[in-house]
Design an enzyme around this catalytic site. Structure first.
Site, PDB file in Angstrom:
ATOM      1  N   ASP A   1       0.855  -1.183   0.000  1.00 52.76           N
ATOM      2  CA  ASP A   1       0.000   0.000   0.000  1.00 52.76           C
ATOM      3  C   ASP A   1       0.896   1.239   0.000  1.00 52.76           C
ATOM      4  O   ASP A   1       1.808   1.347   0.835  1.00 52.76           O
ATOM      5  CB  ASP A   1      -0.901   0.021   1.231  1.00 52.76           C
TER       6      ASP A   1
ATOM      7  N   ASP B   1     -16.247  -3.896  -0.604  1.00 48.15           N
ATOM      8  CA  ASP B   1     -15.824  -3.483   0.739  1.00 48.15           C
ATOM      9  C   ASP B   1     -17.080  -3.417   1.598  1.00 48.15           C
ATOM     10  O   ASP B   1     -17.986  -2.639   1.298  1.00 48.15           O
ATOM     11  CB  ASP B   1     -15.158  -2.111   0.708  1.00 48.15           C
TER      12      ASP B   1
END
Length: 236
Positions: free
Chosen positions: A8, A129
């Site tokens: 990330d 999500d």
């Protein structure tokens, strides 16, 4: 089952967040170095997220990510800040294996069909999500309906993969919630990669037994709570 170490990227650095909150970031150095660390330890795939893109600066880290794709040559799924069909197309042209459409997939579902028709379904992954069974968008600040319903819609539109992230357990290093994972996998026919809460060998085993295509290792991998070699061994 595939294992995807997370890389990330925020402000040019490899970081891990807790519950998606920018202020919680812990930095782990150069993204390319982190990628090679996991590849040298046996991984053959990466989960890359342009966090600056997720926070509204989609062009940031572009050169760095292109370099990572070119340098590693492995299976890479890329998400973060893909806000248009044009954005998605540009990223696919860099050579990433597949892109992850999350907020865009909810706001403009036809973007999935458009990109799948142009680049192939196998290169389009829809992000599911979920918080409390509802799809979470806009940095997980808003909800937009039942996650199973959306997953089925994404499949019908031509997504070749789903990325399921359980926001309720993401970044907490306390294990997965297996029930929602099994429910999702049981309701779709396309491969599902699972992120959020994967914190030990038992979590990897549970996901493998549930039929997941892959598991993303993030905070627990960087903190040392889960060992990559054990995860790879357990993944079969």
């Amino acid at each position: 089952m595939r294992i995807f170490p997370a890389v990330d990227i925020l402000g040019g650095r490899c970081v891990q967040l807790v519950q998606g909150k920018r202020e919680s970031a812990t930095a782990y150095g150069d993204p390319l170095s982190c990628a090679h660390r996991w590849l040298n330890a046996g991984a053959d795939a990466l989960h890359v997220v342009n966090l600056d893109g997720a926070f509204g600066e989609s062009a940031k880290n572009a050169e760095l990510i292109r370099a990572l794709v070119k340098d590693t040559g492995v299976e890479i799924e890329l998400g973060g800040g893909i806000r248009s069909v044009e954005d998605g197309g540009r990223w696919l042209e860099t050579g990433v294996t597949r892109i992850i459409l999350s907020t865009l997939a909810i706001q403009q579902p036809e973007s999935i069909r458009t990109l799948a028709q142009e680049f192939g379904s196998e290169r389009v992954m829809a992000g599911v999500d979920a918080r409390g069974g509802l799809v979470a968008i806009h940095g997980w600040q808003e909800t937009a309906g039942d996650y199973i319903g959306w997953a089925k819609t994404f499949e019908q539109l031509g997504a070749g993969f789903l990325l399921y992230t359980n926001v309720d357990v993401e970044g907490l290093q306390k294990g997965i919630a297996a029930g929602p994972v099994r429910q999702l996998i049981g309701n779709v026919r396309i491969p599902v990669v699972v992120a959020g809460g994967v914190s030990g060998r038992a979590d990897v085993a549970t996901l493998r037994e549930a039929g997941a295509y892959g598991a993303v290792l993030g905070s627990a991998l960087y903190s040392g709570k889960i060992n990559l070699s054990e995860a790879l061994e357990e993944s079969g």
